[in-house]
Scaffold this motif. Structure first.
Motif, PDB file in Angstrom:
ATOM      1  N   VAL A  23      33.276  34.408  35.781  1.00 37.82           N
ATOM      2  CA  VAL A  23      33.922  35.029  34.621  1.00 37.82           C
ATOM      3  C   VAL A  23      33.601  36.521  34.566  1.00 37.82           C
ATOM      4  N   GLN A  24      32.408  36.907  35.005  1.00 41.05           N
ATOM      5  CA  GLN A  24      32.081  38.327  35.089  1.00 41.05           C
ATOM      6  C   GLN A  24      32.935  39.020  36.141  1.00 41.05           C
ATOM      7  N   ALA A  25      33.178  38.315  37.260  1.00 39.12           N
ATOM      8  CA  ALA A  25      34.010  38.894  38.318  1.00 39.12           C
ATOM      9  C   ALA A  25      35.448  39.103  37.843  1.00 39.12           C
ATOM     10  N   LYS A  26      35.943  38.187  37.027  1.00 41.08           N
ATOM     11  CA  LYS A  26      37.278  38.369  36.445  1.00 41.08           C
ATOM     12  C   LYS A  26      37.325  39.632  35.604  1.00 41.08           C
ATOM     13  N   ASP A  27      36.258  39.855  34.880  1.00 43.64           N
ATOM     14  CA  ASP A  27      36.170  40.996  33.969  1.00 43.64           C
ATOM     15  C   ASP A  27      35.982  42.308  34.717  1.00 43.64           C
ATOM     16  N   LEU A  28      35.098  42.301  35.714  1.00 45.19           N
ATOM     17  CA  LEU A  28      34.705  43.547  36.375  1.00 45.19           C
ATOM     18  C   LEU A  28      35.546  43.890  37.603  1.00 45.19           C
ATOM     19  N   TYR A  29      35.977  42.873  38.354  1.00 49.60           N
ATOM     20  CA  TYR A  29      36.624  43.118  39.638  1.00 49.60           C
ATOM     21  C   TYR A  29      38.066  42.630  39.702  1.00 49.60           C
ATOM     22  N   ASN A  30      38.587  42.177  38.574  1.00 47.60           N
ATOM     23  CA  ASN A  30      39.969  41.701  38.514  1.00 47.60           C
ATOM     24  C   ASN A  30      40.233  40.643  39.581  1.00 47.60           C
ATOM     25  N   THR A  31      39.338  39.675  39.657  1.00 42.66           N
ATOM     26  CA  THR A  31      39.487  38.624  40.662  1.00 42.66           C
ATOM     27  C   THR A  31      40.606  37.662  40.294  1.00 42.66           C
TER      28      THR A  31
END
Length: 365
Positions: free
Chosen positions: A267-275
């Motif tokens: 979920v952090q990656a979705k937020d930070l890296y637009n995964t």
């Protein structure tokens, strides 16, 4: 004339029924690709994805059951069969692993890569669960390609179909999450992230660079070319303010630290890296039951994977165990490989029986 007419109509209706059944079957199972048995137990040469995809498996020498380590060769070869090369973490005591038939089979017969993580018995089980999340940091000597895709899986899940693990190459920062909706009632909240979706460890995958980016701790952590316990501890402290749990028991609060860390960082990656998270439903799984080893398995190719029995290690000592497993393997592996695995099975059984006899004698004296 009348009877001929009736017969013609019946034949016509029967033909329509057969055609409709055929069309339905084609639609329902159009994804089904029956792969041939693995020609031998070494590297396949007919998969274009060879060395492009790796699956990480692990087991602990101190596990409450021998089955997770015992199943590793079978599961590893099943992954190799569908074109995904296995890499195994052996966590715990190097001395205990040295006594297992597993090591010789992996090293000399199957040529499967493995990596020892020596850790005290109190943290062995939890480390074997968590370490798969740090696969992006290990130095893969047999592959240095930048686009290496790393999948994590469990040691008691044996894959059958390949289509469940095909990657969508149209996205950058891509994460594959198979069986993503296995745990709808589970929720996790941490910091600003509330009601986090709970992802299972099997099966999640992404490219090596993304694994490293997501799990890379700050400069305060020492990063080496290979994974260390200190690195894992430092990352856990930074990401979730916890340490590697000790003496974990299945079903307890600390048992799923690996899933919680994975779910939080996705979920952090979705937020930070637009995964882009490719969330896929649970496939058609064969779960263990009391008749599991006596089944015929004639329809094995209809399943996406098999959940091997893991609740009773005495099943390993049962004469019916290999008979049941070999029926599954007859659809997946060549006879030469099955003979090799049969030898491994009976070596393992003999080793366990000898260990039990030694333990009994020591208790008597």
């Amino acid at each position: 004339m009348y009877k001929t007419c009736i017969r013609s109509i019946l034949i016509f209706l029967l033909l329509i029924l057969v055609i409709n059944i055929f069309i339905y079957y084609q639609k329902e199972y159009s994804h089904l690709i029956v792969l041939p048995p693995l020609i031998n137990h070494l590297y396949p040469n007919n998969f274009s994805s060879l060395y492009k995809k790796i699956v990480l498996l692990s087991c602990s020498s101190d596990s409450y059951t021998v089955l997770y380590c015992y199943y590793l060769p079978y599961v590893a070869l099943a992954w190799r069969r569908i074109g995904i090369e296995p890499f195994i973490f052996l966590v715990g005591s190097h001395k205990l692993f040295g006594k297992m038939s597993l090591i010789n089979l992996l090293k000399n017969d199957l040529k499967i890569k493995y990596y020892f993580i020596n850790v005290d018995s109190s943290r062995s089980i939890s480390t074997s669960q968590i370490i798969r999340l740090f696969g992006g940091f290990i130095l893969y000597e047999y592959n240095t390609t930048k686009d290496l895709f790393i999948l994590i899986a469990d040691a008691d899940l044996l894959p059958i179909s390949r289509h469940r693990f095909e990657i969508d190459t149209n996205h950058t920062n891509y994460i594959l999450a198979v069986n993503a909706y296995c745990c709808p009632k589970e929720k996790l909240s941490y910091g600003k992230y509330q009601n986090i979706h709970y992802y299972p460890m099997s099966y999640v995958g992404m490219k090596k660079y993304l694994w490293k980016k997501i799990f890379f701790p700050s400069n305060s952590c020492h990063i080496s070319s290979n994974i260390t316990i200190d690195m894992i501890e430092c990352c856990l402290k930074e990401k979730m303010n916890i340490t590697i749990p000790k003496n974990v028991m299945k079903g307890t609060k600390q048992w799923d630290i690996d899933q919680k860390l994975l779910s939080l960082l996705i979920v952090q990656a979705k937020d930070l890296y637009n995964t882009c998270v490719d969330e896929r439903e649970l496939g058609y799984r064969l779960d263990p039951n009391e008749n599991f080893l006596s089944s015929e398995f004639n329809s094995i190719y209809l399943y996406d994977d098999i959940h091997l029995p893991n609740n009773n290690e005495h099943a390993v000592l049962n004469n019916q165990t290999w008979f049941g497993l070999s029926k599954i393997f007859s659809h997946l592996f060549h006879n030469e490989t099955i003979q090799l695995l049969s030898h491994y099975h009976y070596q393992t059984v003999a080793s366990i029986l000898d260990k039990n006899r030694t333990t009994t004698r020591s208790h008597v004296h």
